[in-house]
Design a protein around this motif. Structure first.
Motif, short mmCIF file in Angstrom:
data_model
loop_
_atom_site.label_atom_id
_atom_site.label_comp_id
_atom_site.label_asym_id
_atom_site.label_seq_id
_atom_site.Cartn_x
_atom_site.Cartn_y
_atom_site.Cartn_z
N ALA A 108 2.67 12.96 -0.19
CA ALA A 108 2.74 11.51 -0.11
C ALA A 108 2.72 11.04 1.35
CB ALA A 108 3.98 10.99 -0.81
N ALA A 140 -0.77 11.23 2.63
CA ALA A 140 -1.57 10.16 2.03
C ALA A 140 -1.22 8.80 2.61
CB ALA A 140 -1.38 10.16 0.51
N HIS A 159 5.42 17.07 -3.38
CA HIS A 159 5.06 15.67 -3.62
C HIS A 159 5.42 14.79 -2.43
CE1 HIS A 159 5.18 16.44 -8.23
NE2 HIS A 159 3.95 16.55 -7.76
N ASP A 169 0.82 -1.21 0.00
CA ASP A 169 0.00 0.00 0.00
C ASP A 169 0.86 1.26 0.00
OD1 ASP A 169 -2.00 -1.88 0.24
OD2 ASP A 169 -3.09 -0.81 1.80
N GLN A 192 -3.72 6.16 4.43
CA GLN A 192 -3.84 4.77 4.02
C GLN A 192 -3.55 3.83 5.18
OE1 GLN A 192 -5.12 3.64 1.35
NE2 GLN A 192 -4.75 1.47 1.81
N ASP A 204 2.48 1.97 -3.37
CA ASP A 204 1.51 2.54 -4.30
C ASP A 204 1.37 4.04 -4.10
OD1 ASP A 204 1.04 0.06 -5.39
OD2 ASP A 204 -0.84 -0.29 -4.32
N VAL A 205 1.37 4.49 -2.84
CA VAL A 205 1.25 5.92 -2.57
C VAL A 205 2.48 6.67 -3.05
CG1 VAL A 205 1.04 7.67 -0.76
CG2 VAL A 205 -0.29 5.56 -0.60
N LEU A 223 4.55 5.93 -5.41
CA LEU A 223 4.56 6.00 -6.87
C LEU A 223 3.48 6.95 -7.39
CD1 LEU A 223 5.17 2.24 -7.75
CD2 LEU A 223 6.83 4.09 -7.61
N GLU A 224 2.33 6.98 -6.73
CA GLU A 224 1.26 7.89 -7.13
C GLU A 224 1.72 9.34 -7.06
OE1 GLU A 224 -3.21 9.28 -5.65
OE2 GLU A 224 -2.25 7.53 -4.74
N TYR A 225 2.57 9.64 -6.07
CA TYR A 225 3.06 11.01 -5.90
C TYR A 225 4.45 11.21 -6.50
CZ TYR A 225 -0.95 12.12 -2.99
OH TYR A 225 -2.24 12.36 -2.55
N GLU A 226 4.76 10.40 -7.51
CA GLU A 226 5.95 10.57 -8.35
C GLU A 226 7.26 10.38 -7.61
OE1 GLU A 226 5.75 14.08 -10.83
OE2 GLU A 226 3.55 14.06 -10.79
#
Length: 243
Positions: free
Chosen positions: A66, A69, A62, A26, A73, A29-30, A32-35
């Motif tokens: 992240a 986030a 970012h 999890d 999560q 994933d976060v 990578l979502e925020y680059e």
């Protein structure tokens, strides 16, 4: 992860692996979502950075976004683990901006893509001091200045972390304007040695958030300073050699 050693002692290796894999999946994933760039897993920890190998002109934003986030999560993970009678894991995050040597480092036979340098160590130290303040994300002043006005940050302290000589201003994300304002006022009074005023602001904070670790810690310090005042040249910085 906070308390990883404790829960790993009471669970089977298979269950520990299950919890860690869920956590790592999890959180990756976060990132990578925020680059971000996921560098490595170190025991129960995750190391990530922004700005390499691809340039990122907004890397500070970012990284902090992240971190926020990831903590959101983590609440989802805890709820899911509770349904399986598994430990309620918690995570601490440190975010710092600076320079580092980035690239493939290691031995002649095995390399890994990573970052090393004093600023990398500072980020790691910031992760650890969350424990003292009861916070989940600790952001350095260097990062805070790069995202000013875009993510609400609550001032926490001015600290000298283990292995450093210079004090670092630290902040934590907070979306409650009243808490941010009261904390800022309390810290200004505290650094001016205006104990009564600082204590009044801190007690207002506790009226809003009774379990607030930052307010409680400052009240403890003020009580101690009333008995033994800080030295004349004290600038409000606290040396945290054990963290």
């Amino acid at each position: 992860l906070a308390g990883f050693t404790t829960f790993s002692e009471v669970l089977s290796p298979e269950r520990v692996t299950y919890v860690l894999n869920r956590h790592f999946t999890d959180m990756t994933d976060v990132v990578l979502e925020y680059e971000g760039t996921l560098v490595q897993f170190i025991g129960d920890a995750i190391m990530a950075f922004w700005g390499a190998p691809i340039d990122d002109d907004d890397q500070a934003y970012h990284a902090v976004a992240a971190a926020i986030a990831m903590q959101k999560q983590m609440k989802v993970i805890r709820a899911d683990l509770a349904t399986e009678n598994l430990p309620q894991i918690r995570m601490r995050i440190g975010v710092h901006s600076g320079s580092a040597v980035v690239g493939n480092l290691g031995s002649a036979k095995r390399l890994s893509y990573t970052a090393v340098g004093d600023d990398v160590n500072t980020a790691a130290r910031l992760e650890g001091i969350n424990k003292l303040y009861g916070t989940g994300v600790m952001v350095s002043g260097d990062t805070a200045r790069r995202i000013e006005g875009r993510i609400a940050l609550r001032p926490v302290d001015r600290v000298i972390v283990k292995g450093k000589r210079q004090a670092v201003e630290v902040f934590t994300p907070c979306d409650d304007p009243a808490v941010v304002e009261l904390t800022g006022q309390a810290i200004r009074l505290y650094r001016n040695r205006e104990w009564d005023g600082a204590e009044s602001q801190l007690r207002e904070l506790l009226a809003i958030a009774p379990e607030d670790g930052i307010a409680r810690l400052y009240l403890e310090r003020i009580a101690a300073f009333r008995i033994a005042p800080p030295p004349a040249k004290w600038d409000g910085a606290m040396e945290l050699e054990k963290l």
